[in-house]
Scaffold this active site. Structure first.
Site, PDB file in Angstrom:
ATOM      1  N   ARG A  89       0.871  -1.197   0.000  1.00  0.00           N
ATOM      2  CA  ARG A  89       0.000   0.000   0.000  1.00  0.00           C
ATOM      3  C   ARG A  89       0.898   1.234   0.000  1.00  0.00           C
ATOM      4  O   ARG A  89       1.869   1.286   0.753  1.00  0.00           O
ATOM      5  CB  ARG A  89      -0.946   0.021   1.214  1.00  0.00           C
ATOM      6  CG  ARG A  89      -2.049  -1.030   1.134  1.00  0.00           C
ATOM      7  CD  ARG A  89      -3.100  -0.850   2.218  1.00  0.00           C
ATOM      8  NE  ARG A  89      -4.062   0.189   1.897  1.00  0.00           N
ATOM      9  CZ  ARG A  89      -4.995   0.615   2.747  1.00  0.00           C
ATOM     10  NH1 ARG A  89      -5.079   0.105   3.964  1.00  0.00           N
ATOM     11  NH2 ARG A  89      -5.857   1.546   2.389  1.00  0.00           N
ATOM     12  N   GLN A 196     -15.274   1.518   7.545  1.00  0.00           N
ATOM     13  CA  GLN A 196     -14.457   1.242   8.735  1.00  0.00           C
ATOM     14  C   GLN A 196     -15.083   1.849  10.000  1.00  0.00           C
ATOM     15  O   GLN A 196     -14.893   1.350  11.100  1.00  0.00           O
ATOM     16  CB  GLN A 196     -13.038   1.819   8.570  1.00  0.00           C
ATOM     17  CG  GLN A 196     -12.167   1.104   7.568  1.00  0.00           C
ATOM     18  CD  GLN A 196     -12.217   1.748   6.206  1.00  0.00           C
ATOM     19  OE1 GLN A 196     -13.240   2.312   5.814  1.00  0.00           O
ATOM     20  NE2 GLN A 196     -11.138   1.669   5.450  1.00  0.00           N
ATOM     21  N   ASP A 237      -2.473   8.778   7.733  1.00  0.00           N
ATOM     22  CA  ASP A 237      -1.596   7.760   7.149  1.00  0.00           C
ATOM     23  C   ASP A 237      -0.214   8.317   6.843  1.00  0.00           C
ATOM     24  O   ASP A 237       0.757   7.583   6.736  1.00  0.00           O
ATOM     25  CB  ASP A 237      -2.221   7.167   5.890  1.00  0.00           C
ATOM     26  CG  ASP A 237      -3.178   6.072   6.287  1.00  0.00           C
ATOM     27  OD1 ASP A 237      -4.234   6.399   6.870  1.00  0.00           O
ATOM     28  OD2 ASP A 237      -2.851   4.894   6.079  1.00  0.00           O
TER      29      ASP A 237
HETATM   30  O1  MRU Z   1      -7.659   2.347   4.450  1.00  0.00           O
HETATM   31  P1  MRU Z   1      -7.408   2.215   5.926  1.00  0.00           P
HETATM   32  O2  MRU Z   1      -8.540   1.607   6.672  1.00  0.00           O
HETATM   33  O3  MRU Z   1      -6.081   1.544   6.197  1.00  0.00           O
HETATM   34  O4  MRU Z   1      -7.270   3.720   6.413  1.00  0.00           O
HETATM   35  C1  MRU Z   1      -6.967   3.976   7.764  1.00  0.00           C
HETATM   36  C2  MRU Z   1      -7.026   5.418   8.088  1.00  0.00           C
HETATM   37  O5  MRU Z   1      -7.286   6.242   7.252  1.00  0.00           O
HETATM   38  C3  MRU Z   1      -6.682   5.826   9.477  1.00  0.00           C
HETATM   39  O6  MRU Z   1      -7.313   7.029   9.797  1.00  0.00           O
HETATM   40  C4  MRU Z   1      -5.145   6.008   9.586  1.00  0.00           C
HETATM   41  O7  MRU Z   1      -4.472   4.847   9.239  1.00  0.00           O
HETATM   42  C5  MRU Z   1      -4.699   6.463  10.909  1.00  0.00           C
HETATM   43  S1  MRU Z   1      -5.276   5.474  12.231  1.00  0.00           S
HETATM   44  C6  MRU Z   1      -4.114   4.819  13.076  1.00  0.00           C
END
Ligand code: MRU
Length: 351
Positions: A89, A196, A237
């Site tokens: 990713r 999520q 992220d």
């Molecule tokens: O696509 P995801 O579910 O991996 O995205 C996660 C997020 O956007 C969270 O807000 C981010 O990783 C920070 S949380 C520790």
């Protein structure tokens, strides 16, 4: 219960399968690093810190299963594993951050024996995982420290124990405030397209006994303009050096609506998520996922969109620093100017 861990008995990487929650709690185990990379890609595990720790365990696994009898040969295997895991990713910088730490061990000139290298790789992966939990608790204490009693908070995506090794970032702050008796109430953005919020954040809040209601993503502006929301809390992220943050798609619109209604907007971001090499958010790579995630929504067993419809599915967006009130790190809460203060917070953690 950890989101990702090392199974000592079977020498495997173990994860909670987040695709099945909240309906089913199931753990899955992986015996090679390709499977770990696939688990990250298909979102068995997700959330920036959890992805980082998973990649670290994937690297440890690569060392365990390597048939190399000499260190240089094992180093070549580990370099190959790093490439595969890194490609899983693109947006969460924790992936590169954890892999780089693991490669630091792999290439340690002081290690001259394959058994010692295997042990050192596993030690580092465990350390990354343990540190994550400790850092999250420190961040949570800083974040909860600025929350008042009975706050109504809008939260986006899932940033809890499931998005980390344990405890969480933004949701960790809410959890800490709850444990301190501050009685927060959370408006949980459902977080299209993978939900999520509705699936994972709601599931976690149920377990912690935190008061919450799920809202559709597009209701957030309405609630922010009602005067009844005290704060927005999100994770990230990747944060650029100037404090712009990449986070789950929809965060930018949330920040705009928060700014327009003078509602404080905080990102909760461990320093492992800050990328000082990237000066501003628009340089952060944004993952675009399969359009089936958008088109796959069904009602009564029927796909909602017409057959043949096309969709776009960026997984993240960039919130510019001018919309952010503060960034909570494990070294304290950082306020503007982020260009100066965020760097200081990161460098502080390296000393
Ligand atoms: O696509 P995801 O579910 O991996 O995205 C996660 C997020 O956007 C969270 O807000 C981010 O990783 C920070 S949380 C520790």
């Amino acid at each position: 219960m950890r989101t990702v861990s090392w199974d000592e008995t079977h020498q495997q990487v173990k994860m909670i399968d987040q695709r099945l929650l909240p309906g089913e709690f199931q753990e899955v185990s992986f015996t090679n690093y390709d499977q770990v990379a696939e688990a990250i890609q298909t979102m068995v595990v997700r959330g920036a810190p959890a992805i980082g720790a998973s990649a670290a365990f994937g690297m440890a696994l690569a060392a365990q299963i390597s048939s190399a009898s000499e260190v240089p040969e094992m180093q070549a295997d580990l370099a190959a594993a790093a490439q595969v895991l890194q490609a899983a990713r693109p947006t969460a910088v924790n992936l590169a951050w954890a892999i780089e730490r693991m490669l630091g061990v792999a290439n340690d000139p002081g290690i001259d024996d394959v058994r010692a290298l295997q042990a050192a790789m596993l030690d580092m992966a465990q350390r990354i995982a343990d540190e994550d939990v400790e850092i999250n608790k420190r961040m949570a204490a800083h974040g909860a420290g600025i929350m008042r009693e009975n706050e109504v908070v809008i939260h986006h995506c899932n940033t809890g124990a499931l998005a980390t090794v344990d405890w969480g970032t933004a949701l960790g702050v809410i959890r800490m405030a709850h444990e301190q008796g501050k009685n927060p109430h959370v408006l949980v953005d459902e977080t299209r397209p993978r939900l999520q919020g509705a699936r994972l954040t709601a599931w976690e809040l149920e377990q912690y006994g935190v008061s919450y209601e799920i809202i559709t993503d597009n209701a957030a502006g309405y609630f922010l303009s009602s005067g009844k929301v005290d704060r927005v809390l999100v994770g990230a992220d990747r944060a650029a050096a100037n404090g712009d943050v990449a986070n789950k798609i929809g965060t930018y619109m949330l920040a705009l609506a928060a700014k327009d209604n003078q509602v404080p907007f905080f990102a909760v971001v461990p320093t492992s998520t800050v990328d000082l090499e990237i000066p501003e958010g628009k340089l952060i790579p944004i993952e675009e996922r399969n359009q089936d995630e958008v088109l796959g929504i069904e009602v009564k067993g029927e796909q909602v969109a017409p057959k043949g419809a096309e969709a776009r599915n960026p997984a993240f967006d960039i919130t510019p620093n001018r919309l952010i009130t503060g960034i909570v790190t494990e070294n304290g809460v950082v306020y503007p100017p982020f260009e100066v203060n965020l760097r200081q917070a990161v460098i502080g953690s390296q000393n």
